[in-house]
Enzyme design. Structure first.
Site, PDB file in Angstrom:
ATOM      1  N   CYS A  37      -9.765  -3.244 -10.522  1.00 12.14           N
ATOM      2  CA  CYS A  37      -8.948  -2.081 -10.062  1.00 12.14           C
ATOM      3  C   CYS A  37      -7.876  -2.202  -9.099  1.00 12.14           C
ATOM      4  O   CYS A  37      -7.423  -1.337  -8.258  1.00 12.14           O
ATOM      5  CB  CYS A  37     -10.149  -1.595  -8.654  1.00 12.14           C
ATOM      6  SG  CYS A  37     -10.509  -2.384  -7.369  1.00 12.14           S
ATOM      7  N   HIS A  53       0.909  -1.166  -0.100  1.00  9.24           N
ATOM      8  CA  HIS A  53       0.037  -0.062  -0.116  1.00  9.24           C
ATOM      9  C   HIS A  53       0.915   1.398   0.050  1.00  9.24           C
ATOM     10  O   HIS A  53       0.284   2.255  -0.521  1.00  9.24           O
ATOM     11  CB  HIS A  53      -0.973   0.118   1.077  1.00  9.24           C
ATOM     12  CG  HIS A  53      -1.987  -1.223   0.968  1.00  9.24           C
ATOM     13  ND1 HIS A  53      -2.121  -2.099   1.651  1.00  9.24           N
ATOM     14  CD2 HIS A  53      -3.089  -0.858  -0.019  1.00  9.24           C
ATOM     15  CE1 HIS A  53      -3.267  -2.964   1.178  1.00  9.24           C
ATOM     16  NE2 HIS A  53      -3.624  -2.291   0.041  1.00  9.24           N
ATOM     17  N   GLU A 111     -11.091 -10.430  -4.262  1.00 11.30           N
ATOM     18  CA  GLU A 111      -9.602 -10.658  -3.827  1.00 11.30           C
ATOM     19  C   GLU A 111      -9.059 -11.867  -3.300  1.00 11.30           C
ATOM     20  O   GLU A 111      -8.018 -12.068  -3.292  1.00 11.30           O
ATOM     21  CB  GLU A 111      -9.518  -9.334  -2.773  1.00 11.30           C
ATOM     22  CG  GLU A 111      -9.740  -7.983  -3.164  1.00 11.30           C
ATOM     23  CD  GLU A 111      -9.858  -7.290  -1.944  1.00 11.30           C
ATOM     24  OE1 GLU A 111      -9.101  -6.234  -2.051  1.00 11.30           O
ATOM     25  OE2 GLU A 111     -10.898  -7.065  -1.233  1.00 11.30           O
ATOM     26  N   ASP A 138      -4.579  -7.970  -4.161  1.00 11.48           N
ATOM     27  CA  ASP A 138      -4.867  -9.034  -3.356  1.00 11.48           C
ATOM     28  C   ASP A 138      -5.151 -10.568  -3.937  1.00 11.48           C
ATOM     29  O   ASP A 138      -4.693 -11.452  -3.247  1.00 11.48           O
ATOM     30  CB  ASP A 138      -5.939  -8.715  -2.145  1.00 11.48           C
ATOM     31  CG  ASP A 138      -5.438  -7.823  -1.102  1.00 11.48           C
ATOM     32  OD1 ASP A 138      -4.500  -8.165  -0.574  1.00 11.48           O
ATOM     33  OD2 ASP A 138      -6.086  -6.716  -0.997  1.00 11.48           O
TER      34      ASP A 138
HETATM   35  C1  PEP Z   1      -6.480  -4.775  -4.757  1.00 16.13           C
HETATM   36  O1  PEP Z   1      -6.575  -5.736  -3.721  1.00 16.13           O
HETATM   37  O2  PEP Z   1      -6.045  -5.150  -5.837  1.00 16.13           O
HETATM   38  C2  PEP Z   1      -7.095  -3.751  -4.234  1.00 16.13           C
HETATM   39  C3  PEP Z   1      -7.405  -2.686  -5.178  1.00 16.13           C
HETATM   40  O3  PEP Z   1      -7.322  -3.274  -2.781  1.00 16.13           O
HETATM   41  P1  PEP Z   1      -6.164  -2.779  -2.101  1.00 16.13           P
HETATM   42  O4  PEP Z   1      -5.052  -2.473  -2.995  1.00 16.13           O
HETATM   43  O5  PEP Z   1      -6.478  -1.442  -1.327  1.00 16.13           O
HETATM   44  O6  PEP Z   1      -5.796  -4.078  -0.939  1.00 16.13           O
HETATM   45 MG    MG Z   2      -7.101  -5.433  -1.746  1.00 19.15          MG
END
Ligand code: PEP
Ligand code: MG
Length: 575
Positions: free
Chosen positions: A507, A192, A436, A460
């Site tokens: 996403c 992140h 995910e 994820d």
């Molecule tokens: C993902 O897991 O691809 C996602 C968009 O969520 P995050 O990166 O915030 O875990």
């Molecule tokens: Mg995620």
């Protein structure tokens, strides 16, 4: 000059002076206290105990209001530890008898306590050991009065070098506005921290193993966020070369800028929706800069960070309403907070800190189901912000039908509650889930009756499908979005959702990878949601591809046994 290779985490080039960020560890040194000052030392210790007691009271009140009485019991236990003679009597005794400073005396007592706990073969007592240390840490930090030098107080533009930075640190980086780039020993592309760097447009290289020990503050660095390299003390020629590359990248940006407002349509006329990922309400003005079609993922967890209380309904409403205002009439997909994993907070939630395996632990919707008050507060704010009826709600980390039904029941209760208060929810927001966890992909057919859309969180999904911790640099080579298992799961999701006429978005970071885009669009993904800084680049990738051709190539890719073969197939065409 020294070149260090790591993982390219955020595009761009930074040239500047290094600023090393020290770790948060408190170093406890032994100091000899002269006899005439021993009483004062005991007094200092007692004051730290009083301060810790007050801190615990504050935490207890917060937990009581947010999580309820049951959870406040943990703090009651901490209060008891604070009054234990081991701490109140033994530590002063040691200070007086051995002439030790208070921090050192306390750590000696805690070490002894640890030895005792180790001898007891009982899980309950092992748990208590953590509580004792937790309290001990609080007292020591009050003694040392340690304040981490805040990144937001930086005076000069610098390149941050750290062993590790947490997503919460990156918020300070944004506030300081003085960070040219950053590099870290730990981390991977989909951590992140890296994602946040990208959304701020700060070049970053991570997974450099020991760079924070190899350089000192003031060293000149080049951070190459394209190739994943850091150059320490570069020669004048190298600096010139990188200045030229930086200019080229800026020219590219100008070129992409011309795509603002044009549709994300392939060369043969297949239109997809291109949305933005938003990490904070402050980033909302970026939506207009790139003329985004909407927000496919608003990560709300950053509202919960760098603070020790949960954001109130009013605070959340303000944040969501400001995004609605900045992007009127656009679809706005708000994800309920995905706290946990590498986004632990200081909210005092039992079980969240010191998890052995945080990514497999207490995270996302699991945590909100356990503490429904948190979910209710967020849903109330979302419903209230939905004045234009364009908000969609998305649930992270879902793994079962039961979880989905529980969340929907809570959402229905919140609506009834609001109606009773005289606030009628104008339009029911569309409801979707993130895919995910592989389990969610596999049982998607059983979820679809309850939802309006799905969004694949590839960051994820890759981690959980391949059992590769997304922030562990030692296994980062195994973190492979082009792995056949990942692609087959994505394809399964698209096929299953389309059978029921539900749209599929992606996403995760894969949605902005120029090589993955044709593959995802070729597989039939309807929506791509990408960081604003990658928006126009991603549009360029969509507008450069031929849908018919990549539909066929995607089918071929799905039959290939290795990621190398899949990459080769796609890369040859994209080049
Ligand atoms: C993902 O897991 O691809 C996602 C968009 O969520 P995050 O990166 O915030 O875990
Ligand atoms: Mg995620």
């Amino acid at each position: 000059m020294l070149i260090k290779k790591g993982v390219a985490a955020s595009l761009g080039i930074a040239i500047g002076k290094a600023h090393i960020v020290k770790e948060d560890n408190i170093l406890i040194e032994q100091k000899e206290i002269p006899p005439e000052k021993l009483k004062a030392e005991v007094k200092r210790f007692k004051e730290a105990l009083d301060k810790t007691k007050l801190d615990l009271d504050v935490i207890r009140t917060k937990i009581l209001t947010v999580l309820g009485k049951q959870h406040a019991k943990l703090i009651d236990a901490h209060h008891l530890i604070l009054q234990d003679p081991l701490i109140t009597k033994e530590v002063p005794k040691l200070i007086m008898s051995k002439g030790m400073n208070a921090e050192f005396a306390l750590s000696e007592i805690l070490d002894k306590a640890e030895e005792q706990f180790e001898k007891i073969d009982d899980e309950f007592f092992h748990e208590r050991k953590h509580d004792v240390f937790d309290v001990g840490k609080k007292i020591i930090s009050n003694l040392v009065n340690s304040e981490k030098v805040s990144l937001k107080d930086l005076k000069e533009p610098v390149i941050i070098v750290a062993h590790n930075l947490y997503p919460s640190d990156t918020l300070h980086i944004r506030e300081s506005n003085k960070v040219l780039g950053f590099c870290m020993d730990l981390g991977s592309k989909s951590s992140h921290t890296a994602i946040f760097a990208q959304s701020m447009g700060i070049p970053a290289v991570v997974g450099l193993s020991d760079i924070s020990r190899q350089i000192v503050s003031g060293d000149t660095l080049v951070v190459d966020g394209e190739q994943g390299m850091v150059i320490i003390s570069p020669s004048p020629e190298i600096i010139e070369k990188y200045k030229a590359r930086k200019e080229e990248l800026q020219k590219q940006e100008h070129f992409f800028h011309r795509l603002r407002g044009l549709p994300a349509t392939t060369r043969d006329g297949h239109k997809i929706s291109l949305m933005c990922n938003l990490d904070s309400a402050e980033d909302a003005p970026e939506l207009a800069v790139v003329k985004a079609e909407g927000v496919g993922l608003y990560r709300t967890e950053f509202l919960y960070m760098n603070r020790d209380s949960v954001p109130t309904e009013e605070e959340q409403l303000k944040a969501y309403a400001s995004v609605v205002k900045a992007a009127p009439a656009m679809p706005l997909t708000i994800r309920t907070a995905d706290i946990g994993g590498d986004r632990a907070t200081e909210l005092g939630i039992k079980g969240l800190k010191d998890e052995r395996n945080p990514f497999m632990g207490f995270r996302g919707i699991r945590l909100f189901i356990k503490y429904p008050e948190l979910l209710k507060t967020q849903l109330r704010a979302i419903y209230k912000a939905n004045t234009e009826g364009t908000i969609k709600i998305m649930i992270p980390m879902l793994s079962s039908v039961d979880e989905l039904l529980t969340v929907k029941k809570i959402a229905a209760d919140v609506k009834t509650e609001l109606a009773e208060e005289g606030f009628a929810v104008k339009k029911d927001p569309e409801f979707g889930v993130m895919i995910e966890i592989p389990a969610a992909a596999i049982i998607l057919d059983s979820l679809l009756g309850e939802i309006d859309f799905v969004s694949i969180g590839t960051n994820d999904l890759v981690q959980y499908t391949l059992a590769v911790d997304r922030i562990n640099q030692y296994v980062s080579e195994l973190y492979e979005p082009f792995h056949p298992a990942v692609l087959r799961l994505i394809n399964l999701v698209v096929q299953t959702a389309h059978k029921k006429g539900k749209p599929v978005s992606v996403c995760g970071e894969m949605a902005s990878d120029p090589f993955a885009i044709p593959l995802l669009v070729g597989m039939g993904v309807d929506i791509l949601s990408v960081p604003a800084k990658m928006y126009l680049r991603s549009k360029h990738a969509v507008r450069s591809m031929n849908f018919e051709k990549f539909s066929a190539l995607a089918q071929r890719a799905l039959g290939l046994p290795t990621s190398d073969e899949i990459r080769r197939l796609i890369e040859e065409e994209v080049k």
